[in-house]
Write a protein that holds these residues in place. Structure first.
Motif, PDB file in Angstrom:
ATOM      1  N   GLY A  52       8.703  -2.879   5.924  1.00 13.68           N
ATOM      2  CA  GLY A  52       8.221  -1.368   5.771  1.00 13.68           C
ATOM      3  C   GLY A  52       8.412  -0.711   7.107  1.00 13.68           C
ATOM      4  N   GLY A  53       9.078   0.363   7.090  1.00 11.03           N
ATOM      5  CA  GLY A  53       9.152   1.326   8.318  1.00 11.03           C
ATOM      6  C   GLY A  53      10.156   0.687   9.471  1.00 11.03           C
ATOM      7  N   GLN A  54      10.757  -0.235   9.224  1.00 11.18           N
ATOM      8  CA  GLN A  54      11.746  -0.737  10.125  1.00 11.18           C
ATOM      9  C   GLN A  54      13.090  -0.255  10.022  1.00 11.18           C
ATOM     10  OE1 GLN A  54      10.848  -5.139   9.773  1.00 11.18           O
ATOM     11  NE2 GLN A  54      10.401  -5.035  11.982  1.00 11.18           N
ATOM     12  N   LEU A  55      13.471   0.269   8.579  1.00  9.14           N
ATOM     13  CA  LEU A  55      14.922   0.927   8.711  1.00  9.14           C
ATOM     14  C   LEU A  55      14.957   1.868   9.267  1.00  9.14           C
ATOM     15  CD1 LEU A  55      15.448   0.506   4.434  1.00  9.14           C
ATOM     16  CD2 LEU A  55      16.739  -0.642   6.416  1.00  9.14           C
ATOM     17  N   PHE A  56      16.409   1.933   9.722  1.00  8.88           N
ATOM     18  CA  PHE A  56      16.973   3.050  10.654  1.00  8.88           C
ATOM     19  C   PHE A  56      18.159   3.255  10.486  1.00  8.88           C
ATOM     20  CE2 PHE A  56      17.988   5.899  14.098  1.00  8.88           C
ATOM     21  CZ  PHE A  56      16.838   6.694  14.205  1.00  8.88           C
ATOM     22  N   VAL A  57      18.620   3.912   9.032  1.00  7.42           N
ATOM     23  CA  VAL A  57      19.947   3.965   8.661  1.00  7.42           C
ATOM     24  C   VAL A  57      20.374   5.311   8.608  1.00  7.42           C
ATOM     25  CG1 VAL A  57      21.749   3.443   6.629  1.00  7.42           C
ATOM     26  CG2 VAL A  57      19.655   1.775   6.975  1.00  7.42           C
ATOM     27  N   ILE A  58      21.347   5.493   9.452  1.00 13.10           N
ATOM     28  CA  ILE A  58      21.812   6.904   9.355  1.00 13.10           C
ATOM     29  C   ILE A  58      22.905   7.240   8.418  1.00 13.10           C
ATOM     30  CG2 ILE A  58      22.992   8.550  10.997  1.00 13.10           C
ATOM     31  CD1 ILE A  58      21.444   7.211  13.315  1.00 13.10           C
ATOM     32  N   ALA A  59      22.798   8.173   7.637  1.00  9.36           N
ATOM     33  CA  ALA A  59      23.912   8.570   6.673  1.00  9.36           C
ATOM     34  C   ALA A  59      24.268   9.904   7.128  1.00  9.36           C
ATOM     35  CB  ALA A  59      23.447   8.571   5.233  1.00  9.36           C
ATOM     36  N   VAL A  60      25.619  10.093   7.116  1.00  8.69           N
ATOM     37  CA  VAL A  60      26.524  11.245   7.362  1.00  8.69           C
ATOM     38  C   VAL A  60      27.352  11.693   6.351  1.00  8.69           C
ATOM     39  CG1 VAL A  60      28.117  12.194   9.014  1.00  8.69           C
ATOM     40  CG2 VAL A  60      26.417  10.410   9.846  1.00  8.69           C
ATOM     41  N   TYR A  61      27.224  13.012   5.986  1.00 11.06           N
ATOM     42  CA  TYR A  61      27.778  13.602   4.956  1.00 11.06           C
ATOM     43  C   TYR A  61      28.811  14.690   5.340  1.00 11.06           C
ATOM     44  CZ  TYR A  61      24.204  11.233   2.255  1.00 11.06           C
ATOM     45  OH  TYR A  61      23.094  10.463   1.692  1.00 11.06           O
ATOM     46  N   ASP A  62      29.950  14.814   4.680  1.00  8.44           N
ATOM     47  CA  ASP A  62      30.845  15.972   4.747  1.00  8.44           C
ATOM     48  C   ASP A  62      30.596  16.724   3.375  1.00  8.44           C
ATOM     49  OD1 ASP A  62      32.767  17.795   5.454  1.00  8.44           O
ATOM     50  OD2 ASP A  62      34.539  16.585   4.873  1.00  8.44           O
ATOM     51  N   GLN A  63      30.150  17.895   3.358  1.00 12.52           N
ATOM     52  CA  GLN A  63      29.484  18.441   2.171  1.00 12.52           C
ATOM     53  C   GLN A  63      28.655  17.294   1.462  1.00 12.52           C
ATOM     54  OE1 GLN A  63      33.021  20.130   0.031  1.00 12.52           O
ATOM     55  NE2 GLN A  63      33.510  21.451   1.797  1.00 12.52           N
ATOM     56  N   SER A  64      29.180  17.048   0.215  1.00 13.59           N
ATOM     57  CA  SER A  64      28.037  15.864  -0.600  1.00 13.59           C
ATOM     58  C   SER A  64      28.738  14.568  -0.353  1.00 13.59           C
ATOM     59  CB  SER A  64      28.183  16.511  -2.009  1.00 13.59           C
ATOM     60  OG  SER A  64      29.532  16.483  -2.599  1.00 13.59           O
ATOM     61  N   GLN A  65      29.901  14.389   0.291  1.00 13.68           N
ATOM     62  CA  GLN A  65      30.581  13.124   0.154  1.00 13.68           C
ATOM     63  C   GLN A  65      30.050  12.328   1.558  1.00 13.68           C
ATOM     64  OE1 GLN A  65      34.801  12.774   1.415  1.00 13.68           O
ATOM     65  NE2 GLN A  65      34.849  11.509  -0.637  1.00 13.68           N
ATOM     66  N   LEU A  66      29.955  10.927   1.016  1.00  8.66           N
ATOM     67  CA  LEU A  66      29.347   9.914   2.253  1.00  8.66           C
ATOM     68  C   LEU A  66      30.422   9.681   2.898  1.00  8.66           C
ATOM     69  CD1 LEU A  66      26.675   8.347   3.186  1.00  8.66           C
ATOM     70  CD2 LEU A  66      27.535   6.339   1.870  1.00  8.66           C
ATOM     71  N   VAL A  67      30.326   9.904   4.445  1.00  8.55           N
ATOM     72  CA  VAL A  67      31.565   9.591   5.406  1.00  8.55           C
ATOM     73  C   VAL A  67      31.157   8.559   6.508  1.00  8.55           C
ATOM     74  CG1 VAL A  67      32.860  11.651   4.773  1.00  8.55           C
ATOM     75  CG2 VAL A  67      31.146  11.866   6.657  1.00  8.55           C
ATOM     76  N   ALA A  68      29.938   8.397   6.620  1.00 10.47           N
ATOM     77  CA  ALA A  68      29.514   7.159   7.687  1.00 10.47           C
ATOM     78  C   ALA A  68      28.092   6.688   7.317  1.00 10.47           C
ATOM     79  CB  ALA A  68      29.637   7.915   8.849  1.00 10.47           C
ATOM     80  N   VAL A  69      27.780   5.700   7.509  1.00 12.75           N
ATOM     81  CA  VAL A  69      26.774   4.812   7.450  1.00 12.75           C
ATOM     82  C   VAL A  69      26.628   3.946   8.524  1.00 12.75           C
ATOM     83  CG1 VAL A  69      24.980   3.226   6.309  1.00 12.75           C
ATOM     84  CG2 VAL A  69      26.573   4.872   4.928  1.00 12.75           C
ATOM     85  N   ALA A  70      25.475   3.946   9.305  1.00 12.34           N
ATOM     86  CA  ALA A  70      25.109   3.139  10.552  1.00 12.34           C
ATOM     87  C   ALA A  70      23.907   2.618   9.975  1.00 12.34           C
ATOM     88  CB  ALA A  70      24.960   4.149  11.741  1.00 12.34           C
ATOM     89  N   PRO A  71      24.343   1.153   9.546  1.00 13.01           N
ATOM     90  CA  PRO A  71      22.977   0.301   9.061  1.00 13.01           C
ATOM     91  C   PRO A  71      22.207  -0.561   9.919  1.00 13.01           C
ATOM     92  CG  PRO A  71      24.987  -0.910   8.793  1.00 13.01           C
ATOM     93  CD  PRO A  71      25.489   0.438   9.432  1.00 13.01           C
ATOM     94  N   PHE A  72      21.195   0.364  10.497  1.00 12.28           N
ATOM     95  CA  PHE A  72      20.426  -0.377  11.679  1.00 12.28           C
ATOM     96  C   PHE A  72      19.055  -0.507  11.024  1.00 12.28           C
ATOM     97  CE2 PHE A  72      23.386   2.552  14.687  1.00 12.28           C
ATOM     98  CZ  PHE A  72      23.870   1.238  15.073  1.00 12.28           C
TER      99      PHE A  72
END
Length: 374
Positions: A52-72
């Motif tokens: 718990g608390g270790q996730l650091f996933v960055i999700a990027v959206y163009d309008q409502s569409q997911l266009v990038a995920v940095a799964p850290f």
């Protein structure tokens, strides 16, 4: 960044599950589509290995569409036996080996979305010291962009190449019966001779798992053989921890349902001779674990026979490449001469712990590069 672009940091498994529906759709549009970045692999790895608390996933959206995920995820790593650094790593880096890791980014507009990932990283720059962009393909555009960002951004102390490895791979023919023609004369002889000698002892049966209820039984048999074989050589084997077992037993069932699992058992009569555990994904057969019994018959190589049978099955399932994954073991290059490089780069945030870690790294590099003293 345009007004239509937004991003967020995912901190827990419940928030991560919100990405499930869009994850593989993005992966299919990305520059790095492979089995180790699928929702099944990443989410299962996070469930087993990330607290718990270790996730650091960055999700990027163009309008409502997911266009990038940095799964850290953030791991506290001891450096020099003195202090710990908060290290951002890809989900998948750890006990369970994962190759071809990367930021998952839509090919169209990828530079723009990667720039937003970078912006988010430093918006939360007080939470991490070092970013490890590890086990990424050498032609990764994400790695290339992060390399450039690190050189140009004053918030970075620097970056170093921390590791390289190779993944041997082998092109496969269109028809299973053409496989042996692609192999060396010695390899063809070994496979044919092994098949003949084993069949003289009893009927050879090759079983590919097709039933979810059979997965646990077949993996358990492979696990027990793997553990016994490695213990005879003084090692613990692949399935040494409860977490490793939990990850793969859960993953295998999910991949079978999606048609991505290749789990093979070789029998000679009623004697189990070995098994293969790998993945079929978008035309590639990935080789993960294989264990076989040592044969008491001269010039019989059960491992080569199992590999050839699995390659033939992979061809039937539409695979045009067999990927041996990381490691330059000699036996792989007896099958193929081609390989790819994976690169790992460490990027240092302008933080005290990162500075100390970088100084220690540079000092160690100088010592290693120094000539021996007479």
């Amino acid at each position: 960044m345009g007004e239509t672009t937004s991003s967020r940091v995912v901190r827990n498994l419940d928030e991560l599950r919100e990405l499930a529906g869009a994850w593989d759709d993005l992966l299919a549009r990305s520059l790095s589509d492979n089995v180790f970045l699928t929702w099944e692999w990443i989410s299962n790895w996070a469930r087993v290995y990330v607290s718990g608390g270790q996730l650091f996933v960055i999700a990027v959206y163009d309008q409502s569409q997911l266009v990038a995920v940095a799964p850290f995820w953030i791991q506290r790593v001891r450096t020099g036996g003195i202090f710990r650094t908060r290290t951002l790593r890809f989900i998948g880096v750890g006990e369970v080996c994962s190759d071809y890791l990367d930021v998952i980014v839509q090919e169209t507009g990828h530079s723009r979305w990667l720039e937003e990932v970078w912006r988010r990283l430093f918006e939360h720059g007080s939470e991490w010291d070092i970013l490890e962009y590890s086990d990424a393909p050498s032609d990764s555009r994400g790695l290339a962009e992060f390399w450039r960002f690190a050189d140009e951004d004053s918030r970075c102390l620097g970056r170093i190449m921390s590791d390289t490895t190779v993944c041997p791979y082998m092109p496969l023919p269109e028809e299973p019966e053409h496989l042996l023609r692609r192999l060396s004369r010695t390899k063809r002889y070994t496979i044919n001779h092994s098949r003949k000698r084993l069949s003289e002892r009893a009927e050879i049966q090759v079983r590919f798992c097709e039933d979810v209820e059979q997965v646990s039984q077949d993996l358990t048999r492979l696990k027990e053989l793997n553990t016994r074989s490695w213990r005879e050589r003084g090692h613990s084997g692949s399935f040494a921890t409860d977490e490793f077992v939990s990850f793969h037993f859960g993953l295998a069932e999910r991949l079978l349902k999606l048609g991505h699992l290749l789990l093979c058992s070789l029998w000679v009569g009623d004697e189990y001779q070995g098994g293969f555990y790998g993945f079929v994904y978008h035309g590639v057969l990935y080789f993960y674990i294989m264990s076989v019994e040592k044969s008491d018959m001269k010039r019989v190589n059960v491992g080569d026979l199992v590999l050839s049978l699995c390659m033939e099955e992979g061809i039937r399932r539409g695979c045009r490449e067999f990927d041996f994954l990381r490691g330059a073991e000699a036996y792989k290059y007896r099958w193929t001469e081609t390989d790819r490089r994976l690169l790992s780069v460490r990027i240092y945030n302008r933080r005290p712990a990162a500075l100390l870690s970088l100084l220690i790294q540079n000092a160690s590099s100088r010592v290693a590069a120094s000539p021996p003293q007479e």
